[in-house]
Design a protein around this motif. Structure first.
Motif, PDB file in Angstrom:
ATOM      1  N   ARG A   1       0.845  -1.183   0.000  1.00  0.00           N
ATOM      2  CA  ARG A   1       0.000   0.000   0.000  1.00  0.00           C
ATOM      3  C   ARG A   1       0.883   1.235   0.000  1.00  0.00           C
ATOM      4  N   GLU A   2       0.555   2.163  -0.834  1.00  0.00           N
ATOM      5  CA  GLU A   2       1.324   3.409  -0.938  1.00  0.00           C
ATOM      6  C   GLU A   2       0.706   4.475  -0.028  1.00  0.00           C
ATOM      7  N   ILE A   3       1.564   5.230   0.625  1.00  0.00           N
ATOM      8  CA  ILE A   3       1.113   6.297   1.522  1.00  0.00           C
ATOM      9  C   ILE A   3       1.638   7.624   0.999  1.00  0.00           C
ATOM     10  N   ASP A   4       0.751   8.561   0.794  1.00  0.00           N
ATOM     11  CA  ASP A   4       1.123   9.916   0.399  1.00  0.00           C
ATOM     12  C   ASP A   4       1.227  10.735   1.676  1.00  0.00           C
ATOM     13  N   ALA A   5       2.437  11.130   2.041  1.00  0.00           N
ATOM     14  CA  ALA A   5       2.652  11.805   3.320  1.00  0.00           C
ATOM     15  C   ALA A   5       3.505  13.050   3.144  1.00  0.00           C
ATOM     16  N   ALA A   6       3.404  13.917   4.110  1.00  0.00           N
ATOM     17  CA  ALA A   6       4.249  15.118   4.160  1.00  0.00           C
ATOM     18  C   ALA A   6       4.826  15.213   5.559  1.00  0.00           C
ATOM     19  N   PHE A   7       6.018  15.725   5.675  1.00  0.00           N
ATOM     20  CA  PHE A   7       6.665  15.946   6.964  1.00  0.00           C
ATOM     21  C   PHE A   7       6.751  17.446   7.179  1.00  0.00           C
ATOM     22  N   ALA A  25      -4.393  19.484   7.545  1.00  0.00           N
ATOM     23  CA  ALA A  25      -5.530  18.729   8.078  1.00  0.00           C
ATOM     24  C   ALA A  25      -6.592  18.560   7.004  1.00  0.00           C
ATOM     25  N   VAL A  26      -6.882  19.628   6.292  1.00  0.00           N
ATOM     26  CA  VAL A  26      -7.866  19.569   5.211  1.00  0.00           C
ATOM     27  C   VAL A  26      -7.359  18.674   4.090  1.00  0.00           C
ATOM     28  N   ARG A  27      -6.077  18.797   3.766  1.00  0.00           N
ATOM     29  CA  ARG A  27      -5.494  18.038   2.655  1.00  0.00           C
ATOM     30  C   ARG A  27      -5.454  16.540   2.937  1.00  0.00           C
ATOM     31  N   THR A  28      -5.133  16.160   4.184  1.00  0.00           N
ATOM     32  CA  THR A  28      -4.895  14.748   4.475  1.00  0.00           C
ATOM     33  C   THR A  28      -6.000  14.068   5.274  1.00  0.00           C
ATOM     34  N   ALA A  89       7.483   4.783  12.526  1.00  0.00           N
ATOM     35  CA  ALA A  89       6.906   4.240  11.286  1.00  0.00           C
ATOM     36  C   ALA A  89       5.924   3.115  11.586  1.00  0.00           C
ATOM     37  N   ALA A  90       6.267   2.241  12.522  1.00  0.00           N
ATOM     38  CA  ALA A  90       5.377   1.134  12.874  1.00  0.00           C
ATOM     39  C   ALA A  90       4.066   1.653  13.452  1.00  0.00           C
ATOM     40  N   LYS A  91       4.130   2.658  14.303  1.00  0.00           N
ATOM     41  CA  LYS A  91       2.914   3.226  14.911  1.00  0.00           C
ATOM     42  C   LYS A  91       2.033   3.855  13.831  1.00  0.00           C
ATOM     43  N   VAL A  92       2.633   4.580  12.902  1.00  0.00           N
ATOM     44  CA  VAL A  92       1.869   5.207  11.823  1.00  0.00           C
ATOM     45  C   VAL A  92       1.181   4.126  10.980  1.00  0.00           C
ATOM     46  N   LEU A  93       1.918   3.104  10.604  1.00  0.00           N
ATOM     47  CA  LEU A  93       1.336   2.044   9.772  1.00  0.00           C
ATOM     48  C   LEU A  93       0.224   1.307  10.496  1.00  0.00           C
ATOM     49  N   ARG A  94       0.419   0.986  11.779  1.00  0.00           N
ATOM     50  CA  ARG A  94      -0.634   0.320  12.563  1.00  0.00           C
ATOM     51  C   ARG A  94      -1.886   1.180  12.626  1.00  0.00           C
ATOM     52  N   THR A  95      -1.693   2.468  12.827  1.00  0.00           N
ATOM     53  CA  THR A  95      -2.827   3.388  12.947  1.00  0.00           C
ATOM     54  C   THR A  95      -3.581   3.485  11.628  1.00  0.00           C
ATOM     55  N   LYS A  97      -3.705   1.297   9.217  1.00  0.00           N
ATOM     56  CA  LYS A  97      -4.342   0.017   8.880  1.00  0.00           C
ATOM     57  C   LYS A  97      -5.608  -0.201   9.701  1.00  0.00           C
ATOM     58  N   GLY A  98      -5.591   0.338  10.940  1.00  0.00           N
ATOM     59  CA  GLY A  98      -6.576   0.003  11.915  1.00  0.00           C
ATOM     60  C   GLY A  98      -7.916   0.529  11.855  1.00  0.00           C
TER      61      GLY A  98
END
Length: 98
Positions: A1-7, A25-28, A89-95, A97-98
């Motif tokens: 799964r691809e994630i479009d993210a910004a830092f 917030a509006v964008r994502t 990264a693991a926390k973001v992916l778990r969240t 997916k969940g």
């Protein structure tokens, strides 16, 4: 799964760049805050205020839960609290997916 993210580096909590937070917030629709201290009363709380007032979105705060701190080499302490790059990264992916 691809994630479009910004830092985004929010280098100050006060003043907080409310407009930047609201724009992403509006964008994502989902923001994550990461901080190397308690999640209580920090960046996550400030971002939550912006979301409540200007741009409702999901928020996940990543940081130290309400507990006593520990001492040790910084890399080990960060890993202990899940704040290493891998832990975050693991926390973001778990969240997401969940």
């Amino acid at each position: 799964r691809e994630i479009d993210a910004a830092f985004i580096n929010l280098h100050t909590i006060k003043p907080l760049d409310d407009e930047l937070v609201a724009r992403y917030a509006v964008r994502t629709g989902h923001l994550f805050t990461v901080e190397e201290h308690s999640v209580i009363g920090g960046l996550g709380g400030a971002v939550a205020e912006v979301l409540c007032e200007k741009a409702p979105a999901r928020l996940t705060r990543i940081g130290v839960d309400d507990c006593f701190g520990i001492s040790g080499p910084s890399g080990e302490v960060l890993a202990y609290f899940g704040l290493s790059a891998e832990g975050i990264a693991a926390k973001v992916l778990r969240t997401l997916k969940g």
